[in-house]
Structure formats: C-alpha cells, structure tokens
Design a protein around this motif. Structure first.
Motif, short mmCIF file in Angstrom:
data_model
loop_
_atom_site.label_atom_id
_atom_site.label_comp_id
_atom_site.label_asym_id
_atom_site.label_seq_id
_atom_site.Cartn_x
_atom_site.Cartn_y
_atom_site.Cartn_z
N UNK A 144 0.82 -1.20 0.00
CA UNK A 144 0.00 0.00 0.00
C UNK A 144 0.86 1.26 0.00
N UNK A 145 0.80 1.99 -1.10
CA UNK A 145 1.46 3.29 -1.20
C UNK A 145 0.39 4.32 -1.50
N UNK A 146 0.22 5.26 -0.60
CA UNK A 146 -0.82 6.28 -0.76
C UNK A 146 -0.22 7.50 -1.46
N UNK A 147 -0.90 7.95 -2.50
CA UNK A 147 -0.46 9.14 -3.22
C UNK A 147 -1.57 10.19 -3.21
N UNK A 148 -1.14 11.44 -3.18
CA UNK A 148 -2.08 12.56 -3.16
C UNK A 148 -2.02 13.26 -4.51
N UNK A 176 0.94 13.61 -8.95
CA UNK A 176 0.82 12.69 -7.82
C UNK A 176 2.08 12.76 -6.97
N UNK A 177 1.89 12.95 -5.66
CA UNK A 177 3.03 12.95 -4.74
C UNK A 177 2.72 11.99 -3.60
N UNK A 178 3.73 11.33 -3.04
CA UNK A 178 3.49 10.40 -1.93
C UNK A 178 2.90 11.12 -0.72
N UNK A 179 1.98 10.46 -0.06
CA UNK A 179 1.39 11.00 1.16
C UNK A 179 2.43 10.91 2.28
N UNK A 180 2.83 12.06 2.80
CA UNK A 180 3.84 12.12 3.86
C UNK A 180 3.16 12.49 5.17
N UNK A 181 3.21 11.58 6.13
CA UNK A 181 2.61 11.87 7.43
C UNK A 181 3.34 13.00 8.14
N UNK A 182 4.64 13.11 7.90
CA UNK A 182 5.41 14.19 8.52
C UNK A 182 4.95 15.55 8.01
N UNK A 183 4.85 15.69 6.68
CA UNK A 183 4.40 16.96 6.11
C UNK A 183 2.95 17.25 6.47
N UNK A 184 2.16 16.20 6.53
CA UNK A 184 0.76 16.35 6.91
C UNK A 184 0.64 16.86 8.34
N UNK A 185 1.47 16.32 9.22
CA UNK A 185 1.48 16.78 10.61
C UNK A 185 1.91 18.24 10.69
N UNK A 186 2.92 18.62 9.91
CA UNK A 186 3.37 20.01 9.89
C UNK A 186 2.25 20.95 9.46
N UNK A 219 -7.75 1.59 6.06
CA UNK A 219 -8.93 0.73 6.19
C UNK A 219 -9.63 0.53 4.86
N UNK A 220 -9.64 1.58 4.05
CA UNK A 220 -10.36 1.53 2.77
C UNK A 220 -9.44 1.23 1.60
N UNK A 221 -8.19 0.94 1.91
CA UNK A 221 -7.20 0.60 0.89
C UNK A 221 -7.15 1.68 -0.20
N UNK A 222 -7.19 2.93 0.21
CA UNK A 222 -7.14 4.06 -0.73
C UNK A 222 -5.69 4.32 -1.11
N UNK A 223 -5.39 4.18 -2.37
CA UNK A 223 -4.02 4.38 -2.84
C UNK A 223 -3.81 5.75 -3.48
N UNK A 224 -4.90 6.37 -3.98
CA UNK A 224 -4.81 7.71 -4.55
C UNK A 224 -5.98 8.53 -4.00
N UNK A 225 -5.67 9.71 -3.49
CA UNK A 225 -6.70 10.60 -2.96
C UNK A 225 -6.38 12.02 -3.41
N UNK A 226 -7.38 12.76 -3.83
CA UNK A 226 -7.13 14.14 -4.25
C UNK A 226 -6.85 15.01 -3.03
#
Length: 260
Positions: A85-89, A96-106, A131-138
C-alpha cells in the motif's frame, strides 16, 4: 497503558500505535477478528514500558508472532500487505506525490495544533485511508477528510476545523503571505521569525539588521551617524547628547531607538 509511538525514520514521523489499525491489517492478511484482536493485544502487552518503537521493529515483532501462531503463509501475506500500500495525493495540477505523514502533521501544526494533537489526527486519517485501501486521494478530498475529523474531535471541534478551512483556502489561493514582526532590539524577533517561517513553510525572511547593513553601504556615517551605531547606543549621536553623559533618560533611549 501509556501511549506508544511508532517512529518512521524515512518520513521522520512519530504516530501513536493504534490497535484498531493493527487489527484491521491483520484481518486483511486473512485472520478472523478474534485472532487479530488477540495478536494486537499481545503486541501491546509485549511493548509495555516502551515509549518509542521503529516501524520496522514493530512489523518484525508482528510477523514473528504470526509465524509462531498462524504459520508462514499468513505471515507472508501480512508482509506483502504492508509493503504493497502506497498512498499518493493528487495535487490540483494533476501531479501525484506520496502522502507524507510528517508533512501532513506540519500542516496541522500550522493552524496551532500541538504536536500530540496533530499526530492524533494524522493517525486517524491514515487509518481511514488504510482501512479503505485508498491508494490515490485528491488533495481536495484529503482536505475535506481532515476537516471532518477535526470537527468530530471532542478536544478540537468546530473552531479548529474552521481554522483548517481558512488556512487551506489561503494556501490554494496562491496569495503571497507577508508577516511583519516588530519589537525592540534583542527581544527575539529573528528567533520567532525563523520558527514561524519553518512552521508556515516560508522560504524568505528579512531582518532589520540585514537591512541596516545594506543601508550602511549606501549612506556614509557623516551623513547619517545614527544608522552606523548600535540600536542600544543610538541615543549617543542625537543632537546635544554624548556617550559621556552620566544619566540617560528613558525618553532619550526611546528617541535613539526610534531615530534609527
């Protein structure tokens, strides 16, 4: 039991270990809820007394426990599941860029959330995606999702959720952000500016010290002596004053500061 933080060295993040996420991922690997709950609970007990654990170490412990209880096949399914599972935004321009929890927290800390509060929201949103196995989210959908969980939070609520909307609206509007910090010399303006720039991802900052240095190269001391002295001693070059004065009034100090 005290909160355990899972550290991801690659993203430089620390998020709380949520048993619900672990249970769900174990179910994805083929375990029943009861079996997944039992393993997740045992992992929590095994980590009792540990405040921070690396994500790879946590995964290794889960795999070892699965290996001993459920066999190699289930353990391998879990390993592949975690790796797949690789989540991209998807950005507004379609990139498309990888979802970064660090940047999201910032980003959450930008609206004045504490690190702990931001980590909780990060963990909640990440659980939603996993939970929803979402790999790409806007980015728009991610923003709405964030607003929803901020609003639902008993500790944060509607006011914080609105702050998030205001900030996202500003970021997406491409307007320049200019912040002016004022204060006397030595009160910490530059320190605060550096911290604020880091928090808001501002790449350019300008101090009055630097401006004065530039102006000093353009204005000779004979023409503007007050510019060529320290703010703390600017009063010494005011008309009718001098460094030899025995007493200096507050008004004189203020006049020197304002004159510079």
């Amino acid at each position: 039991m005290a909160k355990i933080l899972v550290e991801d060295p690659e993203e430089n993040t620390r998020v709380p270990l949520l048993r619900g996420i672990l249970i769900h991922s174990l179910q994805e690997a083929g375990l029943s809820f009861d079996a997944a709950f039992e393993i997740a609970t045992d992992i929590r007990h095994e980590l009792e007394g540990i405040e921070v654990i690396a994500s790879d170490e946590l995964r290794r412990r889960v795999v070892n426990l699965l290996q001993s209880r459920e066999g190699s096949e289930v353990a391998e399914r879990y390993k592949k599941l975690k790796e797949s599972l690789t989540i991209q935004v998807e950005q507004r321009d379609g990139q498309l860029i990888p979802f970064s929890r660090f940047e999201y927290q910032q980003g959450l800390e930008t609206i004045a959330l504490t690190s702990a509060e931001a980590m909780e929201i990060v963990a909640t949103v990440y659980k939603h995606l996993v939970d929803r196995r979402i790999e790409v989210i806007t980015s728009r959908h991610l923003g709405r999702l964030t607003y929803r969980y901020l609003r639902q939070s008993s500790e944060l609520g509607e006011d914080v959720a609105k702050r998030w909307l205001v900030w996202r609206d500003f970021v997406n509007d491409d307007r320049p952000l200019i912040i002016l910090l004022g204060g006397t010399s030595g009160c910490g303006k530059s320190t605060i500016a550096t911290m604020l720039a880091n928090r808001l991802d501002i790449v350019r900052s300008q101090s009055t010290d630097m401006l004065r240095e530039v102006m000093r190269t353009m204005m000779p001391e004979q023409l503007l002596p007050i510019l060529h002295t320290s703010s703390f001693r600017a009063w010494t070059v005011l008309p009718g004053t001098g460094a030899e004065m025995a007493e200096v009034s507050d008004n004189l100090l203020i006049s020197g500061f304002r004159g510079q």
